[in-house]
Design an enzyme around this catalytic site. Structure first.
Site, PDB file in Angstrom:
ATOM      1  N   HIS A 148       0.802  -1.233   0.000  1.00  0.00           N
ATOM      2  CA  HIS A 148       0.000   0.000   0.000  1.00  0.00           C
ATOM      3  C   HIS A 148       0.833   1.281   0.000  1.00  0.00           C
ATOM      4  O   HIS A 148       0.556   2.227   0.741  1.00  0.00           O
ATOM      5  CB  HIS A 148      -0.952   0.009   1.200  1.00  0.00           C
ATOM      6  CG  HIS A 148      -1.996  -1.072   1.172  1.00  0.00           C
ATOM      7  ND1 HIS A 148      -2.510  -1.586   0.015  1.00  0.00           N
ATOM      8  CD2 HIS A 148      -2.613  -1.745   2.187  1.00  0.00           C
ATOM      9  CE1 HIS A 148      -3.407  -2.519   0.302  1.00  0.00           C
ATOM     10  NE2 HIS A 148      -3.490  -2.647   1.596  1.00  0.00           N
ATOM     11  N   HIS A 222      -9.672   2.032   0.315  1.00  0.00           N
ATOM     12  CA  HIS A 222      -9.554   0.859   1.181  1.00  0.00           C
ATOM     13  C   HIS A 222     -10.628   0.826   2.271  1.00  0.00           C
ATOM     14  O   HIS A 222     -10.339   0.475   3.417  1.00  0.00           O
ATOM     15  CB  HIS A 222      -8.146   0.842   1.792  1.00  0.00           C
ATOM     16  CG  HIS A 222      -7.678  -0.514   2.217  1.00  0.00           C
ATOM     17  ND1 HIS A 222      -8.300  -1.249   3.208  1.00  0.00           N
ATOM     18  CD2 HIS A 222      -6.664  -1.284   1.777  1.00  0.00           C
ATOM     19  CE1 HIS A 222      -7.673  -2.397   3.365  1.00  0.00           C
ATOM     20  NE2 HIS A 222      -6.675  -2.445   2.501  1.00  0.00           N
ATOM     21  N   GLU A 357     -11.427  -4.039  -2.858  1.00  0.00           N
ATOM     22  CA  GLU A 357     -10.550  -2.996  -3.392  1.00  0.00           C
ATOM     23  C   GLU A 357     -10.373  -3.185  -4.890  1.00  0.00           C
ATOM     24  O   GLU A 357      -9.751  -4.161  -5.321  1.00  0.00           O
ATOM     25  CB  GLU A 357      -9.190  -3.077  -2.695  1.00  0.00           C
ATOM     26  CG  GLU A 357      -9.271  -2.980  -1.189  1.00  0.00           C
ATOM     27  CD  GLU A 357      -8.182  -3.788  -0.494  1.00  0.00           C
ATOM     28  OE1 GLU A 357      -7.001  -3.563  -0.769  1.00  0.00           O
ATOM     29  OE2 GLU A 357      -8.518  -4.665   0.318  1.00  0.00           O
TER      30      GLU A 357
HETATM   31  C1  BGC Z   1      -4.463  -6.618   2.041  1.00  0.00           C
HETATM   32  C2  BGC Z   1      -4.366  -7.339   3.375  1.00  0.00           C
HETATM   33  C3  BGC Z   1      -3.971  -6.334   4.398  1.00  0.00           C
HETATM   34  C4  BGC Z   1      -5.023  -5.254   4.425  1.00  0.00           C
HETATM   35  C5  BGC Z   1      -4.741  -4.189   5.436  1.00  0.00           C
HETATM   36  C6  BGC Z   1      -5.490  -5.556   2.151  1.00  0.00           C
HETATM   37  O1  BGC Z   1      -5.541  -4.844   0.971  1.00  0.00           O
HETATM   38  O2  BGC Z   1      -4.757  -7.501   1.009  1.00  0.00           O
HETATM   39  O3  BGC Z   1      -3.441  -8.383   3.322  1.00  0.00           O
HETATM   40  O4  BGC Z   1      -3.844  -6.914   5.658  1.00  0.00           O
HETATM   41  O5  BGC Z   1      -5.097  -4.665   3.162  1.00  0.00           O
HETATM   42  O6  BGC Z   1      -3.493  -3.682   5.277  1.00  0.00           O
END
Ligand code: BGC
Length: 393
Positions: A148, A222, A357
């Site tokens: 991210h 998210h 997402e």
């Molecule tokens: C990911 C997860 C992660 C979550 C929070 C999601 O997009 O796929 O693995 O724990 O985000 O960070």
């Protein structure tokens, strides 16, 4: 003795004053009435102070409201959707997105609640990729991988906000310029995300980015949802349908193996509406690896289309995710662990929220057979995703 013309003038002056007082009184009464009128269903947007970052930057919270009473709150910190209040099938509003009621929790411990995720949403293996023969190194903030956007991704930046109204819609234009080299990514990236709340209970998100040098980009939102209302237990009874017949299986660190596999016959197949909890404890290595669902679905079709539909049977609330992206990460909130206290003061246990997402596939910069995420100077990155809310009856 006053002449008759003087009398007439005096009378006219008195009449004028009476009319003036009446007009002023009427205007004042209209002004006083306007807040009540605003509450009774006109779309609107208001701004308040939400908190101050340790460096002194002030963070605002904007409240967008449509004519149905749906309300969406957005922070200038991370472009976070802090609250989404939507009606159930009996018209009762609840906030259906997970979040915090204060800025310091967002800064210190948010698992990406509601934020804009970038420059690269999801994972890049070992925080490394090569573009035009040059290798770039990014932070490894998720075991051996980059997640991210790094240690200070777009979810932790302060965005400039410009509110607008258009017809029955209200919205916020968020802009942020990420300097060349930020978090290790090449190119200055000028980013704009437009959030629009429509009169038919949709949150539309239009993303745009341009770069000064070749780079990679993958932006998403998210938000975690619980259509029963945040803090109202687990999401296992939500019925999910995803329009995907393939997905990208992952290794033990949740990086795609490179294979694009069929979902048919696996407990990850959501082509038919199925409760999230029905097969979540299956003894399937993909599911156990993710600790539940944490997978990229390869969406069927192209263009702006429905990617997923979620129905919560008790409240009758329905969420559709509509997107033009090739992939959708379905994450069933497996890492929530009953330590975070949410907006309404209740703890968030494991699987008390899910995220859908819209995205390009994880690790695309290192996977030659995945759709490209490269953005070059002169090109414009554009993508749209919509969260559409309704009820079953
Ligand atoms: C990911 C997860 C992660 C979550 C929070 C999601 O997009 O796929 O693995 O724990 O985000 O960070």
């Amino acid at each position: 003795m006053p002449s008759s013309s003087t009398l007439t003038r005096n009378r006219l002056a008195i009449a004028f004053r009476v009319v003036l007082v009446a007009v002023v009184a009427l205007a004042l009464s209209l002004v006083a009435a306007s807040p009540a009128e605003a509450d009774s269903g006109r779309p609107g947007i208001t701004k308040k102070h939400f908190g101050t970052l340790s460096g002194g930057k002030k963070i605002d919270i904007y409240t967008l409201r449509n004519s149905n009473g749906m309300r969406v709150k957005i922070l200038t910190y991370g472009g976070i959707l802090q609250s989404i209040e939507v009606p159930d099938s009996r018209g009762r509003l609840a906030n259906v997105t997970l979040g915090f009621d204060n800025l310091s929790d967002y800064v210190a411990k948010s698992p990406y609640f509601g934020c804009i995720t970038g420059r690269y949403a999801n994972r890049i293996a070992k925080g490394r990729f090569t573009l035009d023969g040059k290798t770039y190194r990014l932070a490894t903030n998720d075991g051996p991988n980059h997640l991210h956007g790094g240690t200070k991704g777009f979810d932790k930046k302060v965005w400039r906000a410009d509110p607008f109204r258009r017809g029955g819609s209200v919205g916020l234009v968020l802009t942020y310029t990420s300097r060349n080299g930020e978090e290790g990514y090449p190119g200055t990236l000028r980013t704009r995300v437009v959030y629009t709340l429509t009169s038919d209970n949709r949150i539309r998100m239009d993303y745009r980015a341009t770069t000064s040098r070749p780079t990679v980009v993958n932006l998403t939102n998210h938000a975690y949802f619980n259509l029963r209302g945040e803090g109202n237990g687990r999401i296992l009874g939500h019925e999910l349908q995803i329009n995907a017949s393939r997905y990208t299986p992952v290794d033990t660190t949740l990086i795609p193996t490179g294979r694009i596999a069929r979902l048919g016959g696996t407990p990850l197949d959501f082509r038919e509406p199925t409760a999230i909890g029905d097969r979540i404890n299956s003894n399937n290595t993909q599911i156990t690896r993710g600790g539940g669902y944490d997978h990229n679905y390869v969406l069927d079709g192209r263009g702006l289309r429905t990617a997923a539909t979620v129905v919560e049977p008790d409240s009758g609330r329905v969420l559709k995710v509509i997107t033009d992206q090739p992939g959708l990460q379905f994450y069933s909130g497996n890492f929530l662990d009953n330590t975070l206290r949410g907006t309404s003061g209740r703890l968030y246990p494991k699987r008390s929220g899910f995220a859908l997402e819209s995205q390009h596939f994880p690790d695309s910069p290192n996977q030659a057979n995945f759709p490209s995420t490269v953005l070059r100077p002169g090109d414009v990155y554009r993508t749209t995703t919509i969260y559409a809310f309704s009820t079953t009856s």
